[in-house]
Motif scaffolding. Sequence first.
Motif, mmCIF file in Angstrom:
data_model
loop_
_atom_site.group_PDB
_atom_site.id
_atom_site.type_symbol
_atom_site.label_atom_id
_atom_site.label_comp_id
_atom_site.label_asym_id
_atom_site.label_seq_id
_atom_site.Cartn_x
_atom_site.Cartn_y
_atom_site.Cartn_z
ATOM 1 N N SER A 1 0.981 -1.335 -0.054
ATOM 2 C CA SER A 1 -0.149 -0.001 -0.032
ATOM 3 C C SER A 1 0.729 1.118 -0.145
ATOM 4 O O SER A 1 0.432 2.162 -0.891
ATOM 5 N N ILE A 2 1.949 1.277 0.789
ATOM 6 C CA ILE A 2 2.671 2.384 0.966
ATOM 7 C C ILE A 2 3.573 2.554 -0.119
ATOM 8 O O ILE A 2 3.687 3.449 -0.721
ATOM 9 N N VAL A 3 4.427 1.491 -0.428
ATOM 10 C CA VAL A 3 5.607 1.673 -1.590
ATOM 11 C C VAL A 3 4.997 1.497 -2.885
ATOM 12 O O VAL A 3 5.766 2.190 -3.762
ATOM 13 N N VAL A 4 4.217 0.714 -3.003
ATOM 14 C CA VAL A 4 3.817 0.243 -4.451
ATOM 15 C C VAL A 4 2.847 1.306 -4.816
ATOM 16 O O VAL A 4 2.806 2.097 -5.955
ATOM 17 N N LEU A 5 1.674 1.202 -4.127
ATOM 18 C CA LEU A 5 0.320 1.975 -4.619
ATOM 19 C C LEU A 5 0.241 3.557 -3.948
ATOM 20 O O LEU A 5 -0.294 4.186 -4.447
ATOM 21 N N HIS A 6 1.566 3.958 -3.439
ATOM 22 C CA HIS A 6 1.843 5.087 -2.878
ATOM 23 C C HIS A 6 0.770 5.814 -2.023
ATOM 24 O O HIS A 6 0.236 7.041 -2.206
ATOM 25 N N ILE A 7 0.190 4.931 -1.445
ATOM 26 C CA ILE A 7 -0.861 5.472 -0.333
ATOM 27 C C ILE A 7 -0.292 6.105 1.007
ATOM 28 O O ILE A 7 0.804 5.605 1.537
ATOM 29 N N HIS A 8 -0.707 7.460 1.357
ATOM 30 C CA HIS A 8 0.112 7.887 2.330
ATOM 31 C C HIS A 8 -0.247 6.956 3.600
ATOM 32 O O HIS A 8 -1.227 6.243 4.050
ATOM 33 N N PRO A 9 0.997 7.089 4.383
ATOM 34 C CA PRO A 9 1.089 6.031 5.611
ATOM 35 C C PRO A 9 0.027 6.449 6.736
ATOM 36 O O PRO A 9 -0.742 5.497 7.252
ATOM 37 N N GLY A 10 -0.457 7.755 6.687
ATOM 38 C CA GLY A 10 -1.636 7.952 7.588
ATOM 39 C C GLY A 10 -3.063 7.497 7.440
ATOM 40 O O GLY A 10 -3.608 6.894 8.142
ATOM 41 N N VAL A 11 -3.123 7.259 5.916
ATOM 42 C CA VAL A 11 -4.221 6.557 5.258
ATOM 43 C C VAL A 11 -4.462 5.205 5.740
ATOM 44 O O VAL A 11 -5.184 4.589 6.370
#
Length: 193
Positions: A153-163
């Motif tokens: 989610s964080i590295v590949v999809l670039h979803i913000h860690p807070g989300v």
Amino acid sequence: MKLYINIFIAFFRSGILGFGGGPSAIPLVHKEVVGTFKWMDDEQFSDVLALGNTLPGPINTKMAGYIGYRVGGMMGLIVALIATALPTVLLMLALLTSFNQFKDNPRVQGMTHAVVPIVGVMMGVLTWSFLKKTKSGLGWKNGSILLIGCLISIVVLHIHPGVVIGLLLVGALVLPEKKKEIKVHVEGKSESL
């Protein structure tokens, strides 16, 4: 009074040695709170860390405020926050004026670059201790799935860690809690609670 002195010492030490901000201070706070003063265990500390990461602002001050309040009430909160902020204020006053004069010095640059691997090792040790606790908490299978899912989610999809953290908190509130059976031994009899 001794309790407040210990709170001050714990958070002042972690504040003064936590060069580089939150990531380097977290293992230091862990050492003081769990190891030295034993105000909480690893599981409680990881809960405080997870909660602190969901809120805005510097992690060290959020953890200091919560732990100080939990251990010493409102006065403990104030003492912990002062102890956390004081090293930064003192070092800024003392070093900022002289640092500009020496910032291009190779020795000063070498010192700042040498801190990065040390912080990496400290974070690795803290991560390893939390991973060891995964077996008793989520279990290896669920913990691995959660780790891989968060990484993607964080590295590949670039979803913000807070989300990602927010979604995990919502999931933790919605999913039923795994019940633990506690056995109590009373006069040779064993009863489950």
